[in-house]
Scaffold this motif. Structure first.
Motif, mmCIF file in Angstrom:
data_model
loop_
_atom_site.group_PDB
_atom_site.id
_atom_site.type_symbol
_atom_site.label_atom_id
_atom_site.label_comp_id
_atom_site.label_asym_id
_atom_site.label_seq_id
_atom_site.Cartn_x
_atom_site.Cartn_y
_atom_site.Cartn_z
ATOM 1 N N ASP A 45 -19.101 53.110 0.553
ATOM 2 C CA ASP A 45 -17.784 53.638 0.211
ATOM 3 C C ASP A 45 -16.868 53.316 1.379
ATOM 4 O O ASP A 45 -17.253 53.512 2.535
ATOM 5 C CB ASP A 45 -17.866 55.152 0.005
ATOM 6 N N PHE A 46 -15.662 52.824 1.089
ATOM 7 C CA PHE A 46 -14.796 52.352 2.172
ATOM 8 C C PHE A 46 -14.509 53.426 3.225
ATOM 9 O O PHE A 46 -14.316 53.139 4.384
ATOM 10 C CB PHE A 46 -13.477 51.802 1.598
ATOM 11 N N TRP A 47 -14.506 54.701 2.780
ATOM 12 C CA TRP A 47 -14.148 55.774 3.711
ATOM 13 C C TRP A 47 -15.335 56.248 4.548
ATOM 14 O O TRP A 47 -15.199 57.007 5.483
ATOM 15 C CB TRP A 47 -13.591 56.968 2.929
ATOM 16 N N ASP A 48 -16.523 55.785 4.188
ATOM 17 C CA ASP A 48 -17.735 56.290 4.832
ATOM 18 C C ASP A 48 -18.029 55.475 6.091
ATOM 19 O O ASP A 48 -18.939 54.659 6.147
ATOM 20 C CB ASP A 48 -18.904 56.222 3.849
ATOM 21 N N VAL A 49 -17.232 55.726 7.119
ATOM 22 C CA VAL A 49 -17.303 54.946 8.351
ATOM 23 C C VAL A 49 -18.698 55.008 8.982
ATOM 24 O O VAL A 49 -19.226 54.011 9.468
ATOM 25 C CB VAL A 49 -16.245 55.473 9.338
ATOM 26 N N ASN A 50 -19.295 56.182 8.918
ATOM 27 C CA ASN A 50 -20.637 56.362 9.466
ATOM 28 C C ASN A 50 -21.634 55.399 8.817
ATOM 29 O O ASN A 50 -22.432 54.757 9.487
ATOM 30 C CB ASN A 50 -21.071 57.798 9.165
ATOM 31 N N GLU A 51 -21.544 55.322 7.502
ATOM 32 C CA GLU A 51 -22.480 54.485 6.765
ATOM 33 C C GLU A 51 -22.186 53.000 7.012
ATOM 34 O O GLU A 51 -23.099 52.186 7.103
ATOM 35 C CB GLU A 51 -22.402 54.828 5.269
ATOM 36 N N ILE A 52 -20.913 52.653 7.113
ATOM 37 C CA ILE A 52 -20.570 51.255 7.419
ATOM 38 C C ILE A 52 -21.204 50.876 8.752
ATOM 39 O O ILE A 52 -21.875 49.853 8.883
ATOM 40 C CB ILE A 52 -19.038 51.047 7.466
ATOM 41 N N TYR A 93 -20.361 39.808 7.501
ATOM 42 C CA TYR A 93 -19.006 39.938 6.990
ATOM 43 C C TYR A 93 -18.844 41.332 6.396
ATOM 44 O O TYR A 93 -19.714 41.794 5.664
ATOM 45 C CB TYR A 93 -18.771 38.871 5.905
ATOM 46 N N VAL A 94 -17.755 41.987 6.739
ATOM 47 C CA VAL A 94 -17.528 43.342 6.225
ATOM 48 C C VAL A 94 -16.211 43.378 5.456
ATOM 49 O O VAL A 94 -15.186 42.929 5.956
ATOM 50 C CB VAL A 94 -17.477 44.378 7.369
ATOM 51 N N MET A 95 -16.275 43.880 4.242
ATOM 52 C CA MET A 95 -15.055 44.028 3.446
ATOM 53 C C MET A 95 -14.891 45.503 3.052
ATOM 54 O O MET A 95 -15.426 45.955 2.055
ATOM 55 C CB MET A 95 -15.130 43.169 2.175
ATOM 56 N N PRO A 96 -14.167 46.283 3.874
ATOM 57 C CA PRO A 96 -14.056 47.721 3.590
ATOM 58 C C PRO A 96 -12.867 48.046 2.702
ATOM 59 O O PRO A 96 -12.228 49.077 2.892
ATOM 60 C CB PRO A 96 -13.887 48.311 4.993
ATOM 61 N N SER A 97 -12.562 47.202 1.731
ATOM 62 C CA SER A 97 -11.353 47.373 0.927
ATOM 63 C C SER A 97 -11.263 48.738 0.257
ATOM 64 O O SER A 97 -12.239 49.257 -0.267
ATOM 65 C CB SER A 97 -11.302 46.309 -0.163
ATOM 66 N N GLY A 150 -8.284 47.985 4.036
ATOM 67 C CA GLY A 150 -8.984 48.982 4.851
ATOM 68 C C GLY A 150 -9.295 48.578 6.278
ATOM 69 O O GLY A 150 -10.394 48.865 6.760
ATOM 70 N N PRO A 151 -8.350 47.947 6.994
ATOM 71 C CA PRO A 151 -8.661 47.514 8.352
ATOM 72 C C PRO A 151 -9.025 48.667 9.276
ATOM 73 O O PRO A 151 -9.862 48.506 10.172
ATOM 74 C CB PRO A 151 -7.374 46.821 8.820
ATOM 75 N N GLU A 152 -8.410 49.843 9.045
ATOM 76 C CA GLU A 152 -8.702 50.943 9.975
ATOM 77 C C GLU A 152 -10.137 51.420 9.845
ATOM 78 O O GLU A 152 -10.751 51.860 10.812
ATOM 79 C CB GLU A 152 -7.699 52.093 9.797
ATOM 80 N N TYR A 153 -10.712 51.291 8.641
ATOM 81 C CA TYR A 153 -12.115 51.702 8.485
ATOM 82 C C TYR A 153 -13.035 50.743 9.228
ATOM 83 O O TYR A 153 -14.053 51.129 9.786
ATOM 84 C CB TYR A 153 -12.481 51.782 7.001
ATOM 85 N N PHE A 154 -12.634 49.494 9.225
ATOM 86 C CA PHE A 154 -13.394 48.490 9.961
ATOM 87 C C PHE A 154 -13.395 48.839 11.454
ATOM 88 O O PHE A 154 -14.433 48.824 12.107
ATOM 89 C CB PHE A 154 -12.754 47.116 9.728
ATOM 90 N N LEU A 155 -12.235 49.199 11.970
ATOM 91 C CA LEU A 155 -12.130 49.497 13.401
ATOM 92 C C LEU A 155 -12.864 50.782 13.773
ATOM 93 O O LEU A 155 -13.529 50.845 14.803
ATOM 94 C CB LEU A 155 -10.660 49.569 13.815
#
Lengths: 430, 428
Positions: free
Chosen positions: B373-380, B331-335, B265-270
């Motif tokens: 949740d990996f897709w929840d960019v706002n929450e990340i 450390y963030v793991m958005p797998s 999930g690198p794009e979610y990290f970005l």
């Protein structure tokens, strides 16, 4: 002679909605969740328990008595979401066998952080009780039975109370029994009532526990235990969460039947009777002084504050909250003050507790968060928003007054100049 | 034991897991013969015995004093556990170079190496070549073992062969599945190998319930033979010799460490980084790792206009990993789909708080971590900001997390494996 003194704690917090750092509006509370939980608890507990107790009181024609401490924050929610509960409480109040206790309106930990805020909240609560139930409370209980000598002295100095209630913790009692009336260290007139935690917890926690040697607990068995106190004490203080009935102990455990039969079992012994905390304080003299230099509470086995202030997040959150007090009150904006006060509800800090988090236990009860960390993040985001609002409001005061009128219109409440300012129940009924 | 990675030649968590598991098994007195596709040397193997397929003798018996019960077999092969067919060709070339070096280094496995060149045309034959050699080695060992334990799909055919030849029970260890690596675009060949391995296995070890569910629902395996054994974490408090790096400490550092592939999930990290930078300025985002999406990740960072705030370090090893942990604030793991995820445990072990995706096995064992949740960019982004902004949060996460990690020991995982071996050995 031994008196049984029931007091029920009735409280539900206002839960925050999911509020991220990107949120910009100033609506912090999860109305949907709060209303659905309030209705659910009303149906499972408040309504059936109120009806049952009302029935018992009528049946015993004044010989069965109880007391409630209902937080202001719950009264507001009941008024809005379950008004039928309010009318059953009102019916109970009219029997003359029910006493209402005073506490902080917002079920807050304000005693620990701001004495001004603390006394304001007590006055606000007393006003609310007076308004809804036509009684002026004469007995005080602090949030979660948090207590020390200083609290007792402060309460005495307010010159409004006959007695104060706290936990009958072993380490403050030593060899002494909780079944007497005591006097707090440093007080002249104020009396101290101590919870008999062993007998209280038999009902509140152990009632449905099948691995408990005494299970099943029947009314006559319990009445025997109470009767054993005769000659060795004056009063058995049974203090518990009202949600014990139907919520902590579900209806199918037989908790309602137990309660239905308990009064007659206890009154079988001519020596026994029921008294409210106020009557106990009036009727029995103090047998000694209890010295509590350090703070105690009724929580967990530690009986201390660690459930609310045990970790760095909790103490940071609460310090930041009370640090805003002056700024908040300077705005004079009732909405902001009310939001700030709702953030004081002790449950917000309880959700941040990491103590037993890994094991999963009572701390999970109605906990809206997945983890204590989520709860802290949410709280701090809200607090941050509140903080920036009060900076704005100091800048433009006229705007705030206008906005507030609008909100009151929505709620059907007219602005009223009375202190404390954000309590407006009278208008909703008249 | 049949495996594909062993430190220091690792590209992901598999090698780390095999190392931790065998080391703990050794301490429990279990005897392990480890068959690898590649020669392994260096400080990591000083605790094991290693057998080389070409020479058919222990590769360097002198160095293996620490762990007496683990032997190593290696088979030269260009296969790596996380390859896709596009990158495979490149890997062959690389490995051929390595083999050449090894030959220069005096290892006499020439015949094997020559034959391997003919066979390494595609992954499928490679897997089977590995199986054939593993079988040969098993015969050479005179089937002097009780259990065949195969790690991940590349070794399943070998496991099946060795188990069939020797009549010993087969245990397969699922560290990841094709669904984790490729989402819905599964490689049918790999799926078939995985499924066959699972069907033929006497017992299946899944690294999490998350993975167990996939095995049951996607591969149609009966739940009875699938057991969960969580990974552990290898503690190393080896800090002393770390030198400071060029990144200034008035900037907060948020770390992504892992292969830069769809699975991670690198794009979610970005995207989350972008949101964080809208609110906070003094934050740098470090992406440590390589992978087939690396170029796209660099492009995406530029597209989002945060190129100057995102650093790509490439693949890190050994001390560099420790260094980056030392610098990181979070450390963030958005797998998207993570069977276990050892890296967050290592982060916690290095006192770095973690945000992990709920779609991971490790979120089953970690309570003191922030979960999203990996897709929840706002929450990340919301949680990244909270950790950077509120020191008490960082402090609490760190102290509780570090304590929690200490409870996850390889020893317990090894003991659980031993129990599963016992079950597999029971006559039916």
């Amino acid at each position: 002679m031994s008196s049984v003194c029931f007091y029920f704690q009735v409280h539900q917090p206002v839960r925050l909605r999911h509020y991220t750092v990107f949120d910009e509006n100033d609506h912090y509370f999860d109305d949907y969740k709060n209303s659905s939980i309030c209705r659910k608890v009303a149906n499972k507990c408040y309504l059936p328990a109120n009806r049952l107790l009302l029935d018992i009181i009528r049946r015993f024609e004044g010989r069965f008595k109880i007391a409630y401490s209902i937080t202001g924050i719950l009264l507001e929610q009941l008024q809005e979401y379950s008004p039928e509960v309010m009318s059953t409480f009102d019916a109970l109040a009219r029997t003359g066998c029910v006493e209402f206790l005073a506490e902080t309106y917002y079920h807050s930990l304000s005693f620990l952080y701001s004495r001004d805020e603390f006394t304001e909240q007590i006055h606000k609560h007393i006003d609310a009780i007076k308004f809804y139930f036509g009684q002026t409370p004469r007995v005080f209980r602090n949030t979660e039975l948090i207590y020390n000598n200083e609290l007792a002295q402060l309460i005495e100095s307010m010159d409004m109370f006959d007695a104060i209630i706290t936990e009958g913790a072993d380490h403050i009692l030593g060899f002494r029994s909780p079944n007497f009336v005591y006097k707090p260290q440093g007080c002249d007139k104020l009396k101290l009532l101590l919870k008999n935690y062993s007998l209280s917890d038999d009902i509140a926690f152990r009632f449905s526990n099948r691995s408990w040697a005494q299970w099943p607990l029947t009314a006559d068995k319990f009445a025997k235990w109470v009767h054993n106190v005769n000659g060795n004490g004056n009063v058995v203080n049974l203090f518990m969460d009202y949600e014990t009935f139907g919520e902590h102990q579900w209806e199918d455990t037989g908790i309602f039947d137990f309660m239905r039969h308990l009064p007659e079992e206890i009154l079988k012994h001519p020596d026994n009777n029921f008294k409210t905390p106020g009557e106990v304080a009036k009727h029995y003299d103090s047998v000694g002084i209890i010295d509590v230099p350090h703070i105690i509470s009724w929580a967990d086995t530690e009986r201390d504050l660690s459930a609310w202030l045990g970790n760095a997040m909790q103490s940071n959150a609460i310090h930041e909250l009370y640090r805003l007090e002056k700024k908040i009150k300077q705005t004079g904006n009732e909405e902001i003050i009310s939001d700030w006060r709702k953030l004081q509800v002790s449950d917000h800090f309880y959700y941040m507790c990491t103590k037993y988090f890994a094991d999963g236990d009572v701390h999970k009860y109605f906990n809206p968060y997945d983890s204590p960390y989520d709860s802290y993040i949410n709280f701090m985001n809200v607090l941050d928003s509140l903080h920036s609002r009060c900076s704005e409001k100091v800048a433009g005061g006229a705007d705030s007054a206008k906005k507030q009128d609008k909100t009151n219109c929505i709620l059907g409440v007219k602005p009223q100049g009375k202190n404390p300012p954000d309590l407006q129940p009278a208008d909703q009924i008249t | 034991m049949l495996g594909w990675e062993f430190p220091p030649f690792i590209s992901g968590g598999l090698g780390t897991a095999c190392y931790g598991l065998t080391k703990a098994m050794d301490q429990l007195g279990m005897e392990v013969t480890f068959v690898l596709p590649k020669m392994v040397e260096g400080r990591y193997t000083t605790h094991v015995k290693l057998l080389c397929p070409g020479s058919k003798k222990f590769a360097s018996a002198s160095g293996f004093s620490e762990l007496r019960n683990v032997k190593f077999h290696t088979i030269s092969s260009p296969l790596q556990p996380y390859t896709t067919s596009e990158t495979y060709q490149k890997l062959i070339e690389e490995t051929l170079r390595q083999k050449h070096d090894m030959r220069l280094g005096g290892i006499t496995s020439a015949s094997q190496l020559v034959s391997s060149i003919d066979y390494s045309g595609d992954m499928y034959t490679e897997v089977h070549r590995y199986a054939a050699i593993a079988a040969e080695l098993a015969e050479y060992e005179q089937y002097n073992f009780d259990i065949v334990h195969a790690h991940d799909w590349m070794t399943y055919p070998a496991g099946i062969t060795v188990s069939a030849l020797s009549g010993k029970p087969l245990v397969i260890h699922v560290h990841s599945t094709e669904f984790d690596r490729s989402g819905e675009h599964v490689n049918q060949m790999i799926y078939d190998i995985e499924r066959q391995g699972m069907e033929r296995a006497d017992k299946i070890i899944a690294v999490s319930h998350f993975t167990r569910n996939i095995i049951i629902s996607r591969y149609g395996i009966s739940g009875e033979k699938v057991e969960v054994v969580y990974n552990g974490v290898e503690r190393n408090g080896n800090w002393s010799s770390l030198t400071e790096t060029g990144i200034k400490k008035d900037e907060k550092i948020v770390l992504f460490l892992g292969r830069i592939t769809m699975q991670k999930g690198p794009e979610y990290f970005l995207h989350a980084a972008k949101k964080v930078l809208e609110i906070m300025e003094n934050v740098k985002f470090v992406m440590a790792g390589s992978g087939d999406l690396m170029h796209r990740a660099i492009e995406l960072a530029a597209e989002l206009g945060i190129g100057q705030k995102v650093l790509f370090t490439g693949f890190l090893r050994g001390e560099d990993v420790q260094k980056i942990y030392k610098m990181a604030d979070l450390y963030v793991m958005p797998s998207v789909s993570e069977p276990f995820g050892i890296a967050p445990l290592e982060a916690l072990d290095n006192d770095v708080p973690v945000i992990i995706s709920k779609q991971s096995g490790v979120s089953e064992v970690l309570m003191h971590a922030l979960k999203v949740d990996f897709w929840d960019v706002n929450e990340i982004a919301n949680k990244i900001i909270a950790v950077l902004k509120y020191p008490p949060l960082q402090m609490t996460l760190r102290s509780h997390g570090n304590f929690e990690v200490r409870k996850l020991r390889w020893k317990d995982s090894a003991a659980k494996c031993a129990k599963i071996y016992e079950d597999a050995l029971l006559p039916v």
